[in-house]
Design an enzyme around this catalytic site. Structure first.
Site, PDB file in Angstrom:
ATOM      1  N   GLU A  54       3.774  12.568  -3.145  1.00  0.00           N
ATOM      2  CA  GLU A  54       4.361  13.813  -3.340  1.00  0.00           C
ATOM      3  C   GLU A  54       3.543  14.898  -2.756  1.00  0.00           C
ATOM      4  O   GLU A  54       4.146  15.905  -2.026  1.00  0.00           O
ATOM      5  CB  GLU A  54       5.037  14.064  -4.754  1.00  0.00           C
ATOM      6  CG  GLU A  54       5.757  13.091  -5.516  1.00  0.00           C
ATOM      7  CD  GLU A  54       4.735  11.982  -5.711  1.00  0.00           C
ATOM      8  OE1 GLU A  54       3.788  11.517  -5.220  1.00  0.00           O
ATOM      9  OE2 GLU A  54       5.194  11.487  -7.059  1.00  0.00           O
ATOM     10  N   TRP A 173      -2.179 -27.932  14.052  1.00  0.00           N
ATOM     11  CA  TRP A 173      -1.830 -26.764  13.330  1.00  0.00           C
ATOM     12  C   TRP A 173      -0.552 -27.501  12.763  1.00  0.00           C
ATOM     13  O   TRP A 173       0.129 -27.682  13.594  1.00  0.00           O
ATOM     14  CB  TRP A 173      -1.590 -25.707  13.769  1.00  0.00           C
ATOM     15  CG  TRP A 173      -3.023 -24.779  14.144  1.00  0.00           C
ATOM     16  CD1 TRP A 173      -3.608 -24.730  15.272  1.00  0.00           C
ATOM     17  CD2 TRP A 173      -3.712 -24.354  13.315  1.00  0.00           C
ATOM     18  NE1 TRP A 173      -4.669 -24.174  15.349  1.00  0.00           N
ATOM     19  CE2 TRP A 173      -4.849 -23.953  13.845  1.00  0.00           C
ATOM     20  CE3 TRP A 173      -3.827 -24.214  11.924  1.00  0.00           C
ATOM     21  CZ2 TRP A 173      -6.146 -23.219  13.388  1.00  0.00           C
ATOM     22  CZ3 TRP A 173      -4.990 -23.661  11.079  1.00  0.00           C
ATOM     23  CH2 TRP A 173      -6.164 -22.982  12.160  1.00  0.00           C
ATOM     24  N   LEU A 287      -6.563 -27.788  -5.800  1.00  0.00           N
ATOM     25  CA  LEU A 287      -6.810 -26.585  -6.655  1.00  0.00           C
ATOM     26  C   LEU A 287      -5.249 -25.862  -6.647  1.00  0.00           C
ATOM     27  O   LEU A 287      -4.937 -25.128  -7.749  1.00  0.00           O
ATOM     28  CB  LEU A 287      -7.586 -25.624  -5.759  1.00  0.00           C
ATOM     29  CG  LEU A 287      -8.018 -24.397  -6.318  1.00  0.00           C
ATOM     30  CD1 LEU A 287      -8.559 -24.494  -7.845  1.00  0.00           C
ATOM     31  CD2 LEU A 287      -9.123 -23.733  -5.331  1.00  0.00           C
TER      32      LEU A 287
HETATM   33  C1  AOF Z   1       2.677   9.313  -7.928  1.00  0.00           C
HETATM   34  N1  AOF Z   1       2.525   9.039  -6.598  1.00  0.00           N
HETATM   35  O1  AOF Z   1       1.491   8.302  -4.701  1.00  0.00           O
HETATM   36  C2  AOF Z   1       0.851   7.621  -6.819  1.00  0.00           C
HETATM   37  C3  AOF Z   1       1.158   7.651  -8.203  1.00  0.00           C
HETATM   38  O2  AOF Z   1      -6.111   7.866 -10.182  1.00  0.00           O
HETATM   39  P1  AOF Z   1      -5.132   8.756  -9.742  1.00  0.00           P
HETATM   40  O3  AOF Z   1      -5.313  10.149 -10.048  1.00  0.00           O
HETATM   41  O4  AOF Z   1      -4.491   8.531  -8.240  1.00  0.00           O
HETATM   42  O5  AOF Z   1      -3.829   8.276 -10.490  1.00  0.00           O
HETATM   43  C4  AOF Z   1      -3.003   6.773 -10.506  1.00  0.00           C
HETATM   44  C5  AOF Z   1      -1.999   6.774 -11.284  1.00  0.00           C
HETATM   45  O6  AOF Z   1      -0.871   7.724 -10.687  1.00  0.00           O
HETATM   46  C6  AOF Z   1      -1.367   5.347 -11.097  1.00  0.00           C
HETATM   47  O7  AOF Z   1      -1.693   4.510 -11.987  1.00  0.00           O
HETATM   48  C7  AOF Z   1       0.018   5.589 -10.959  1.00  0.00           C
HETATM   49  O8  AOF Z   1       0.539   5.836 -12.447  1.00  0.00           O
HETATM   50  C8  AOF Z   1       0.287   7.169 -10.445  1.00  0.00           C
HETATM   51  N2  AOF Z   1       0.358   7.116  -8.932  1.00  0.00           N
HETATM   52  N3  AOF Z   1       2.051   8.440  -8.614  1.00  0.00           N
HETATM   53  O9  AOF Z   1       3.577   9.739  -8.538  1.00  0.00           O
HETATM   54  C9  AOF Z   1       1.741   8.495  -6.009  1.00  0.00           C
HETATM   55  N4  AOF Z   1       0.023   6.937  -6.289  1.00  0.00           N
HETATM   56 ZN    ZN Z   2       1.082  11.868  -8.539  1.00  0.00          ZN
END
Ligand code: AOF
Ligand code: ZN
Length: 351
Positions: A54, A173, A287
């Protein structure tokens, strides 16, 4: 709604541009429409630590043109101060009027709080657009957050009769070039690949990857010369009663054993502790059999070939189930063609 679904599909496509880079974070894509419904920006989360989707999309435009617009995103906007400030706050600052979401965030710090922040600020929130697709995109993140464990997938490539090699070990293969290219694409989705000493000794594979987990209980592979050790971060799990060689670039991890086999549960838990959120296992029948109890997903490539020999090597070995009611059961997910082969994907089913 149909229009939102089309934009959500595009968000998922944008999100995939971060595939393999965002872990332990989710993959997220975002589209912004102005108040007349024109697309004015797009963004995605490129890497853990970098801007969320965002923020990436909004920072490309000004609040003036975004005011009264709609933001579409496959994951609930975050509400917390992490590596970056809350996306929900930025959305409010930009004067967005409506937010369309694929799925709620499963991270307990965020879950529902992002939506609350937005609605408290008078923003209309539409939830659940292409929710199944959004959840599938982030199946690894969901497993990590909900179950606090590493997601385990397994890849195998067999003949129609379920064999991965002939009785004398010939396997190159079974599947065609397009299928093997797809395997390389799949590897990129996972934090680490996992294989065993038997596969290294039999095939000497390279398995290009940033993280490699090797199961070598008796330390019998050639740590100096085998192709697998030539690149990537290497973690070798071995019997804790032995003494590993002094090789600075390899992380040797002493591991408990059960009936002269490495303790798989220990290995998977350890992987999570060292930050490996997902594993793709590519190994032999023994495995594979041992991993089945811990496998969430299987990628099964099937080549239209038959070996017809019960001493040829099976894709899964060692469970020796005698009654059909005791089989390990899976849920069909998808089938894709990589001519002349097919790829089946299926998920573990709870009995
Ligand atoms: C969103 N948009 O693009 C992402 C989200 O360590 P930070 O600050 O980057 O936060 C990670 C957390 O933020 C992740 O666990 C998830 O809850 C949210 N990620 N949220 O709105 C994004 N990457
Ligand atoms: Zn965010």
């Amino acid at each position: 709604m149909q229009q939102y679904e089309t934009y959500m599909e595009k968000c998922i496509e944008l999100a995939k541009q971060g595939e393999g880079e965002t872990s332990p974070n989710p993959m997220v894509g975002c589209i912004v429409l102005d108040k007349s419904g024109n697309v004015i920006s797009e963004g995605f989360h490129a890497k853990c630590g970098k801007n969320h989707a965002e923020r990436d999309a909004l920072l490309k435009i000004t609040p003036e043109i975004a005011k009264g617009g709609t933001l579409i995103v496959n994951l609930e906007p975050c509400s917390h101060y992490g590596k970056t400030p809350p996306c929900a706050d930025l959305i409010i600052e930009y004067g967005i009027k409506k937010v369309v979401i694929g799925m709620r965030d499963v991270n307990p710090i965020v879950e529902g709080n992002g939506i609350k922040k937005l609605t408290d600020a008078g923003i209309e929130v539409v939830e659940g657009i292409l929710e199944n697709e959004a959840r599938k995109l982030n199946e690894i993140f969901i497993t990590n957050q909900k179950e606090k464990r590493t997601f385990v997938a397994l890849k195998t490539a067999t003949t129609l009769d379920g064999k991965i090699a002939t009785s004398i070990g010939d396997s190159k293969w079974i599947t065609s070039t397009p299928a093997r290219q797809e395997v390389r694409r799949i590897r990129k989705k996972y934090d680490a690949i996992l294989t065993s000493s038997s596969t290294i000794i039999a095939d000497n594979p390279t398995m290009e990857h940033k993280n490699k987990i090797i199961l070598d209980r008796t330390l019998k592979t050639d740590f100096k010369n085998a192709n697998i050790y030539k690149s990537g971060n290497i973690h070798v799990f071995f019997d804790k009663n032995l003494t590993p060689p002094q090789i600075p670039d390899i992380n040797f991890i002493p591991t408990p054993t059960i009936n002269e086999k490495l303790d798989i549960e220990f290995i998977i838990k350890k992987a999570y502790k060292i930050g490996i959120m997902s594993i793709l296992a590519e190994c032999g029948g023994k495995l594979n059999g041992a991993l089945l109890n811990y496998t969430d997903k299987i990628y099964h490539f099937l080549a239209p070939k038959i070996i017809s020999d019960n001493t040829a090597k099976s894709a899964f070995d060692g469970k020796n189930i005698t009654l059909i009611r005791d089989t390990l059961d899976f849920k069909f997910d998808d089938m894709q063609t990589f001519e002349p082969d097919i790829m089946l994907t299926y998920y573990k089913m709870q009995k």
